[in-house]
Design a protein around this motif. Structure first.
Motif, PDB file in Angstrom:
ATOM      1  N   ASN A  18      -0.985  11.133  -0.592  1.00 48.99           N
ATOM      2  CA  ASN A  18      -0.551   9.858  -1.154  1.00 48.99           C
ATOM      3  C   ASN A  18       0.884   9.578  -0.747  1.00 48.99           C
ATOM      4  O   ASN A  18       1.830   9.832  -1.484  1.00 48.99           O
ATOM      5  CB  ASN A  18      -0.691   9.800  -2.666  1.00 48.99           C
ATOM      6  CG  ASN A  18      -0.499   8.369  -3.165  1.00 48.99           C
ATOM      7  OD1 ASN A  18      -0.187   7.487  -2.370  1.00 48.99           O
ATOM      8  ND2 ASN A  18      -0.699   8.153  -4.439  1.00 48.99           N
ATOM      9  N   SER A  20       1.721   6.543   0.033  1.00 47.13           N
ATOM     10  CA  SER A  20       1.802   5.089  -0.078  1.00 47.13           C
ATOM     11  C   SER A  20       3.141   4.663  -0.654  1.00 47.13           C
ATOM     12  O   SER A  20       3.719   5.338  -1.495  1.00 47.13           O
ATOM     13  CB  SER A  20       0.697   4.574  -1.000  1.00 47.13           C
ATOM     14  OG  SER A  20       0.881   5.082  -2.299  1.00 47.13           O
ATOM     15  N   ASN A  22       3.975   2.124  -2.865  1.00 48.79           N
ATOM     16  CA  ASN A  22       3.389   1.111  -3.725  1.00 48.79           C
ATOM     17  C   ASN A  22       4.300  -0.097  -3.838  1.00 48.79           C
ATOM     18  O   ASN A  22       5.510   0.027  -3.873  1.00 48.79           O
ATOM     19  CB  ASN A  22       3.150   1.687  -5.120  1.00 48.79           C
ATOM     20  CG  ASN A  22       1.967   2.618  -5.129  1.00 48.79           C
ATOM     21  OD1 ASN A  22       1.200   2.643  -4.181  1.00 48.79           O
ATOM     22  ND2 ASN A  22       1.841   3.384  -6.184  1.00 48.79           N
ATOM     23  N   ARG A 303      -5.620   9.239   4.589  1.00 50.32           N
ATOM     24  CA  ARG A 303      -5.342   9.036   3.162  1.00 50.32           C
ATOM     25  C   ARG A 303      -6.185   9.974   2.304  1.00 50.32           C
ATOM     26  O   ARG A 303      -5.800  10.342   1.201  1.00 50.32           O
ATOM     27  CB  ARG A 303      -5.614   7.572   2.799  1.00 50.32           C
ATOM     28  CG  ARG A 303      -5.304   7.202   1.351  1.00 50.32           C
ATOM     29  CD  ARG A 303      -3.847   7.360   1.011  1.00 50.32           C
ATOM     30  NE  ARG A 303      -3.600   7.035  -0.391  1.00 50.32           N
ATOM     31  CZ  ARG A 303      -3.753   7.894  -1.400  1.00 50.32           C
ATOM     32  NH1 ARG A 303      -4.138   9.132  -1.159  1.00 50.32           N
ATOM     33  NH2 ARG A 303      -3.515   7.519  -2.640  1.00 50.32           N
ATOM     34  N   LEU A 476      -6.973   3.667  -1.327  1.00 48.88           N
ATOM     35  CA  LEU A 476      -6.174   2.664  -0.609  1.00 48.88           C
ATOM     36  C   LEU A 476      -6.066   1.372  -1.413  1.00 48.88           C
ATOM     37  O   LEU A 476      -5.039   0.690  -1.372  1.00 48.88           O
ATOM     38  CB  LEU A 476      -6.783   2.416   0.773  1.00 48.88           C
ATOM     39  CG  LEU A 476      -6.568   3.610   1.712  1.00 48.88           C
ATOM     40  CD1 LEU A 476      -7.807   3.910   2.527  1.00 48.88           C
ATOM     41  CD2 LEU A 476      -5.387   3.368   2.631  1.00 48.88           C
ATOM     42  N   ASP A 479      -3.502   2.112  -4.117  1.00 46.69           N
ATOM     43  CA  ASP A 479      -2.142   2.071  -3.558  1.00 46.69           C
ATOM     44  C   ASP A 479      -1.634   0.626  -3.550  1.00 46.69           C
ATOM     45  O   ASP A 479      -0.480   0.352  -3.881  1.00 46.69           O
ATOM     46  CB  ASP A 479      -2.120   2.570  -2.104  1.00 46.69           C
ATOM     47  CG  ASP A 479      -2.447   4.050  -1.947  1.00 46.69           C
ATOM     48  OD1 ASP A 479      -2.392   4.790  -2.950  1.00 46.69           O
ATOM     49  OD2 ASP A 479      -2.756   4.447  -0.801  1.00 46.69           O
TER      50      ASP A 479
END
Ligand code: FEO
Ligand code: CA
Ligand code: CA
Length: 738
Positions: A18, A20, A22, A303, A476, A479
């Motif tokens: 993870n 990501s 955000n 991911r 995904l 995210d």
């Protein structure tokens, strides 16, 4: 599986995918508000009102029905046993006045054709025996005539997960005579056994003359393995991303894998979470280039923890050219998806449903509940005329908490239908998935993951074309909406007293003061702890978060931390915020299940941080409610001398009357899986991977095994340690914990 441990399997669990970034939450909220404006015609609709204790108490009085709806029969207000001391002994310890007996261990024969288990590595036919690494399990009553029941306590079925195996390098070494091969290629005869010790089992159990046994000749007994056919249900059925050589229309799959936590549906079926499945696959280091930069599968593979060139956990793909081995190579090696297994990994990562009363019916993969490292699913008490709601954790560092809300509204008669999987189709194949955002003011929001949400549908980083894509590439989507990265969400449980939802956050070695995994209100602790001479950092010991909602389907909630796990001697101002003592200190909470009979919240640990002092344990708790404690500000000092303050909310300090240790397990084992008879007088607990730190080189040197349990309490042949189910009863015949 614990991140502070040194076991070989760790590199295949707790993957750190993870990365990501955000979206800023204000931007997300503004988008959401404008969307709701469009859908509902007013900003006011977005500001949902949180109900306090009175609203929740009202819930208990609603018309409820169904097996999951069974109210606590005799909710206890205090715990009636003397706490068990921390221990490093190679045994199961329970309080005075209780007994614990082993009755179902790795290799025990359950189907015709399997001989008695020799436990020396020569055994075969594991598709007819108990699998390995007993994990989540659920109880299903049988009446005196062998028919499905929700009340009988003397006879029933136990369905359980066989999550994984005890490994060193590639080999599940305790089931091979010489420990097996630890280099590629693996031997087919070894892989054939390893394929069969994963999956699920269903056994009939009964108490006769005060002794619990499984019935080896029952027609209900069943094994599901990595090779059993399962059917894809829900939005992902028929997706191009599920097409394989085995299923060219993307509707079926072989097997279930790395099954961890469980839940029982309101209609009386077994729901199992596929957790660390990605580690069983491998694709070569040129695979990204072969698929091409435009193939969104590459982003998804990364991911979900499978970068090109990463080795598989067992090397099953290397054992030969037969399909059962080749399927673990998920590279794009054929002319198209119909000619290879490039999509095989997408067929795992779901909640799977099984009807334990129908031993020949295939499993159904419920893709509407999303694809992730599923721990378990737990269902809210069903209410007539309202949706069915399930809560789920995605167990990897920095992953999220989810909930599923069905489209169909609950009808009481569905609780007792004969075709239970058809009822599952009705409630679990159509609905909406949400992910949790925890805010600093003690409230939170459930953010919708569907094509109706423009943040998901128009995600610039990953093109979602349909709800099938959301179901398969759920992380995904989460995210994109800016969900809160949690300290490894494990089991979720619903308190039968008030409907509040508890989720264990087991630990997070990646939690830091600042940056991508910087502390926040819901994951507020970062600290150091010594294990012998080794320093562990991050959130070493984990915590338990809980949520209160007006109704389970609401999109707003209130939250606090029921407790922060810690060593009793740790700083009470910064680490041991729940003032735990020697009677109730713990590390790495994982399993969490509420008893429907007594209302006790049973909490199990899978720890590697406090294991210099104690083996893993089972705790009993009678928690209060969200908001019964206080706001707490944690102040940290950075290396440059500046300060960072984090506000959080800690539940009322538990006393030893409401929170204490019930059981300590043998060496090297985690405690996981919990179920009980409806009368609350027999409790079943799984002991997973005793002796897991044994070295493969010592395979035929029992004196060097870390554990010899359960052979050392007289159970079965040989001395190799075995995962096993124990049954706990009270000597006076009373309810457990009373
Ligand atoms: Fe299989 Fe998250 O424990
Ligand atoms: Ca320590
Ligand atoms: Ca677990």
């Amino acid at each position: 599986m614990n991140s502070n441990n040194t076991r070989a399997s760790d590199i295949f669990n707790n993957e750190d995918s993870n990365t990501s970034k955000n979206q800023d939450f204000d931007a997300v909220l503004n988008l959401r508000l404008s969307r709701r404006n469009m859908l509902r015609g007013g900003v006011g609709a977005a500001g949902s009102v949180l109900l306090g204790g009175a609203g929740l108490a009202g819930l208990a009085g609603c018309a409820t029905s169904g097996q999951g709806a069974m109210a606590a029969n005799t909710p206890l207000s205090t715990l009636g046993f003397t706490p068990v001391a921390k221990s490093l002994a190679d045994m199961v310890s329970v309080p005075a006045g209780y007994k614990a007996e082993v009755f179902y261990a790795l290799g025990d024969p359950i189907l015709a054709g399997a001989a008695a288990f020799k436990n020396d590595g020569s055994d075969t036919d594991f598709d007819k025996r108990a699998g390995d690494h007993h994990d989540g399990m659920e109880w299903f009553s049988l009446d005196a005539n062998g028919k499905a029941s929700t009340t009988h306590s003397a006879r029933g079925l136990i369905a359980m997960n066989h999550e994984a195996t005890t490994d060193e390098k590639l080999s599940s070494f305790f089931i091979h005579a010489d420990g097996g091969t630890s280099t590629l290629p693996r031997k087919a005869a070894e892989v054939d056994k390893e394929l069969m010790i994963h999956g699920l089992s269903v056994i009939e159990v009964a108490t006769e003359g005060g002794k619990w046994r499984y019935k080896s000749a029952s027609n209900f007994n069943r094994r599901v393995t990595t090779m059993s056919e399962a059917v894809i249900h829900g939005p992902a059925r028929g997706s191009e991303h599920l097409i394989t050589k085995y299923s060219t229309d993307g509707t079926k799959v072989r097997g279930t894998l790395n099954n961890c936590g469980t839940g029982k549906t309101p209609w009386g079926t077994y729901a199992s979470g596929e957790e660390n499945w990605f580690g069983y696959f491998t694709r070569d280091d040129k695979d990204d280039a072969k698929r091409g930069a435009k193939d969104k599968a590459v982003a998804a593979l990364n991911r979900y923890g499978r970068r090109a060139g990463a080795a598989s956990r067992h090397g099953w793909e290397s054992a030969g050219s037969s399909d059962q081995y080749v399927r673990w190579n998920n590279g794009a090696i054929g002319a198209s998806a119909k000619d290879d297994y490039r999509n095989e990994m997408n067929t795992f990562g779901y909640i799977v449903e099984l009807d334990p009363y129908k031993p020949t019916q295939a499993l159904r993969k419920r893709t509407a509940l999303g694809r992730m490292g599923h721990e378990n699913v737990t269902f809210a008490k069903p209410v007539v005329g309202q949706p069915v709601v399930g809560y789920m954790g995605d167990d990897s560092r920095g992953e999220y908490i989810y909930k599923f809300v069905s489209d169909a509204l609950w009808i009481a008669s569905d609780a007792n239908a004969d075709d239970k999987l058809a009822v599952g189709d009705k409630y679990l194949d159509k609905g909406t998935l949400f992910v949790a955002k925890f805010k600093a003011d003690g409230t939170g929001e459930w953010l919708e993951l569907s094509m109706k949400n423009p943040i998901v549908a128009f995600n610039p980083d990953f093109e979602f074309k349909s709800d099938a894509d959301v179901a398969i590439f759920t992380r995904l989507a989460a995210d994109a909406v800016g969900a809160t990265k949690m300290d490894r969400p494990e089991w979720a449980g619903v308190n039968p007293r008030n409907g509040e939802v508890y989720i264990t956050l087991t630990n997070n070695a990646n939690r830091t003061l600042d940056g991508e995994f910087g502390v926040d209100a819901a994951n507020p602790r970062v600290y150091k702890d010594m294990k012998g001479t080794k320093e562990n950092g991050g959130n070493v010991n984990g915590h338990i978060i809980r949520l209160a909602q007006g109704k389970p389907a609401d999109t707003s909630f209130k939250w606090d931390l029921y407790l922060t796990a810690a060593e009793a001697g740790a700083d009470k101002g910064k680490i041991n915020l729940s003032n735990l003592t020697d009677a109730n200190d713990l590390s790495s909470p994982d399993g969490l299940v509420f008893s429907q009979a007594t209302g006790i919240c049973w909490i199990q640990t899978d720890d590697g941080a406090y294991t210099d002092v104690t083996n893993c344990m089972l705790m009993a708790a009678i928690p209060g409610n969200v908001g019964d404690g206080n706001k707490k500000t944690l102040t940290y000092k950075r290396s440059d001398g500046s300060e960072k303050a984090v506000d959080t909310y800690i539940g009322k300090t538990p006393t030893e009357a409401t929170f204490k240790r019930f059981l300590v397990g043998p060496k090297g084992a985690e405690i996981t899986g919990w179920c009980e008879t409806p009368d609350g007088k027999a409790m079943f607990v799984n002991i997973q991977h005793p002796g897991e730190n044994t070295k493969m080189a010592d395979i035929n040197n029992p004196a060097n095994y870390e554990s010899q349990w359960p052979a050392n309490v007289g159970y079965g042949a040989g001395k190799r340690p075995r995962s096993a189910t124990i049954v706990i009863t009270k000597l006076d015949g009373g309810q457990i914990g009373s």
